[in-house]
Design an enzyme around this catalytic site. Structure first.
Site, mmCIF file in Angstrom:
data_model
loop_
_atom_site.group_PDB
_atom_site.id
_atom_site.type_symbol
_atom_site.label_atom_id
_atom_site.label_comp_id
_atom_site.label_asym_id
_atom_site.label_seq_id
_atom_site.Cartn_x
_atom_site.Cartn_y
_atom_site.Cartn_z
ATOM 1 N N HIS A 3 55.238 134.781 28.711
ATOM 2 C CA HIS A 3 55.052 134.873 27.261
ATOM 3 C C HIS A 3 54.613 136.311 26.952
ATOM 4 O O HIS A 3 53.950 136.944 27.782
ATOM 5 C CB HIS A 3 53.947 133.869 26.885
ATOM 6 C CG HIS A 3 53.708 133.689 25.427
ATOM 7 N ND1 HIS A 3 52.998 134.584 24.659
ATOM 8 C CD2 HIS A 3 54.072 132.695 24.585
ATOM 9 C CE1 HIS A 3 52.928 134.139 23.418
ATOM 10 N NE2 HIS A 3 53.577 132.990 23.337
ATOM 11 N N GLN B 176 50.098 126.569 28.757
ATOM 12 C CA GLN B 176 50.944 125.367 28.769
ATOM 13 C C GLN B 176 50.571 124.393 29.880
ATOM 14 O O GLN B 176 51.272 123.413 30.100
ATOM 15 C CB GLN B 176 52.429 125.760 28.910
ATOM 16 C CG GLN B 176 52.972 126.593 27.775
ATOM 17 C CD GLN B 176 53.031 125.841 26.435
ATOM 18 O OE1 GLN B 176 52.932 124.628 26.380
ATOM 19 N NE2 GLN B 176 53.172 126.585 25.349
ATOM 20 N N ASP C 172 47.962 132.436 33.286
ATOM 21 C CA ASP C 172 48.098 132.054 31.885
ATOM 22 C C ASP C 172 48.242 130.531 31.852
ATOM 23 O O ASP C 172 49.287 129.988 32.212
ATOM 24 C CB ASP C 172 49.339 132.760 31.312
ATOM 25 C CG ASP C 172 49.726 132.248 29.932
ATOM 26 O OD1 ASP C 172 49.106 131.286 29.445
ATOM 27 O OD2 ASP C 172 50.663 132.818 29.345
ATOM 28 N N LYS D 280 46.542 123.971 21.655
ATOM 29 C CA LYS D 280 47.678 123.278 22.292
ATOM 30 C C LYS D 280 47.205 121.998 22.987
ATOM 31 O O LYS D 280 47.999 121.275 23.568
ATOM 32 C CB LYS D 280 48.363 124.200 23.305
ATOM 33 C CG LYS D 280 49.018 125.424 22.644
ATOM 34 C CD LYS D 280 49.711 126.265 23.659
ATOM 35 C CE LYS D 280 50.049 127.659 23.175
ATOM 36 N NZ LYS D 280 51.138 127.715 22.209
ATOM 37 N N CYS E 69 58.500 133.841 21.839
ATOM 38 C CA CYS E 69 57.644 134.933 22.348
ATOM 39 C C CYS E 69 57.983 135.273 23.788
ATOM 40 O O CYS E 69 57.097 135.608 24.592
ATOM 41 C CB CYS E 69 56.159 134.585 22.229
ATOM 42 S SG CYS E 69 55.638 134.311 20.552
HETATM 43 N N1 PLP Z 1 51.153 131.897 27.035
HETATM 44 C C1 PLP Z 1 52.007 130.866 26.907
HETATM 45 C C2 PLP Z 1 52.755 130.378 28.105
HETATM 46 C C3 PLP Z 1 52.172 130.259 25.661
HETATM 47 O O1 PLP Z 1 53.014 129.242 25.525
HETATM 48 C C4 PLP Z 1 51.428 130.761 24.547
HETATM 49 C C5 PLP Z 1 51.629 130.193 23.205
HETATM 50 O O2 PLP Z 1 52.670 129.699 22.857
HETATM 51 C C6 PLP Z 1 50.543 131.826 24.755
HETATM 52 C C7 PLP Z 1 50.440 132.370 26.011
HETATM 53 C C8 PLP Z 1 49.740 132.384 23.646
HETATM 54 O O3 PLP Z 1 48.817 131.454 23.155
HETATM 55 P P1 PLP Z 1 47.992 131.736 21.837
HETATM 56 O O4 PLP Z 1 48.983 132.121 20.776
HETATM 57 O O5 PLP Z 1 47.312 130.442 21.553
HETATM 58 O O6 PLP Z 1 47.048 132.836 22.137
#
Ligand code: PLP
Length: 406
Positions: free
Chosen positions: A120, A200, A197, A223, A361
């Protein structure tokens, strides 16, 4: 797991959208919130609201207890210690904290930062920035044909010069679960730290940061049934203790002089300013809610649902599915013939079915998939096989609609 009873806990699900019952399949973007979380936030504002750590009055100590109690729950949830949990706005802020503090202080020219093309943007751009600022090289572990990571490639890409390996536990596009425990072992053997990270993963499976041996682990509350604006960074105490804060001001100081200041101990030195108190309370309630159902039961439910979805979606003529054939985490990314995914999502919305369309993203991953955008249906504990049937039937209607139009 009784999905009907669980659904009763989510008031938002019981409405019609464009004359159809809502089918919410955009959970990877954000989940819906159960009554327990909504009530916990309401109760906090009705009875306990105050600023934390400074008030000597009753409300001040209640708010502090609620906030620090939530930290305790997050620590237990991840199998960490309380002082290793830093509240952040979410995964993005948590990863930026590691990159800006640990990354910039520990990388120099000749060093390497290793990531993958499935990351992401939140786990990619911060490392690009560290590489630019320090002269370190950004390297990518190649992906297999189905988007998964092969450990032999990790062995080859991570070298003695690697200082940081940063990788998603679960991809938000491909639904693959990366072998982060094995990757952590390789990173450690070569002298690097691993940043995971967990955006998910934490909503969908039991995560144990000690078992993984993660050095840093980031996640977002929204989430996993908690409100937006709250998440956390786990970091090993020995690492966090040697890191500098990146936000300075109230709440994070020990002593302030005219020219020099000192910081509070962990975790508060990283929490400058009034924190997200009600958000933390909501996150604590979300953890209680998920644990009352059981993370293993949730993972099994989603695994069943996503395999059912893969089977049913394969019945839709012209549907291209991305990612590996088997999933354990509930999301499916696809494209329908040449119809733009935004058009697919718009027609689905007219039938009450909410999915996401776009680059998610993950622009570098979209290039790797040779797609400018994709559609994505993602599931959670309240979704049912009927939801997937509604998705499939709406997709068939979408295909007929665009087939007729061309
Ligand atoms: N990393 C992953 C794999 C994600 O799916 C997301 C959000 O969709 C993020 C990071 C970023 O999360 P946030 O926007 O809640 O900071």
């Amino acid at each position: 797991m009784n999905t009907a009873l669980i659904r009763e806990q989510f008031p938002i699900l019981h409405q019609e959208i464009n004359g159809h019952p809502l089918v919410y399949l955009d959970n990877a973007a954000t989940s819906q919130k159960p009554l327990a979380v909504i009530e916990a936030i309401k109760h906090y504002y009705e009875f306990d609201n105050s600023n934390v750590h400074r008030g000597v009055h009753t409300l001040g100590s209640r708010a502090t207890d609620a906030y620090e109690g939530a930290r305790e729950k997050v620590a237990r949830f991840l199998n960490a210690k309380r002082r290793e949990i830093i509240f952040t706005r979410g995964t993005t802020t948590a990863l930026n904290l590691v990159a800006s503090s640990y990354g910039r202080a520990n990388c120099k020219e000749g060093d390497e930062i290793v990531i993958t093309q499935m990351e992401h943007h939140s786990n990619l751009i911060p490392w690009q920035q560290v590489a630019k600022a320090t002269g370190a090289t950004l390297k990518y572990i190649p992906l297999q044909e189905d988007g998964s990571v092969d450990l032999a490639d990790v062995e080859k890409t991570v070298t003695e010069n690697t200082k940081i390996v940063a990788i998603a536990h679960v991809s938000n596009v491909l639904g693959v679960v990366n072998p982060v425990k094995e990757i952590a072992a390789i990173a450690h053997r070569k002298g690097a730290v691993i940043v995971v990270d967990g955006a998910q993963s934490t909503p969908h499976m039991k995560v144990d940061v000690q078992d993984i041996d993660a050095d840093f682990y980031a996640f977002s509350g929204h989430k996993m049934c908690a409100p937006t604006g709250i998440g956390a960074l786990y970091g090993k105490k020995a690492l966090l203790e040697n890191m500098e804060p990146i936000e300075f001001g109230g709440e994070m100081i020990d002593d302030v002089g005219l020219y020099e200041s000192t910081w509070k101990e962990l975790p508060w030195k990283f929490e400058g300013g009034t924190p997200i108190i009600a958000g933390a309370v909501g996150l604590g309630a979300a953890i209680d809610f998920l644990e009352s159902i059981g993370l293993d039961a949730i993972a099994q439910h989603e695994s069943r649902l996503s395999n059912y979805a893969l089977k049913r979606l394969r019945e839709v003529d012209g549907l291209k599915i991305y990612g590996p054939a088997e999933r354990h985490v509930g999301l499916v990314t696809f494209n329908l013939d040449d119809v733009h995914p935004h058009d697919v999502a718009t027609v689905l919305d007219s039938k009450g079915v909410a999915i996401r369309a776009g680059h998610h993203c993950c622009q570098p991953l979209m290039r790797w998939l040779k797609a400018s955008a994709t559609a994505r249906a993602s599931f959670y504990l309240y979704n049912t096989e009927e939801d997937i049937d509604a998705l499939v039937s709406a997709l068939i209607q979408t295909k007929e609609y665009f087939g007729d139009a061309t």
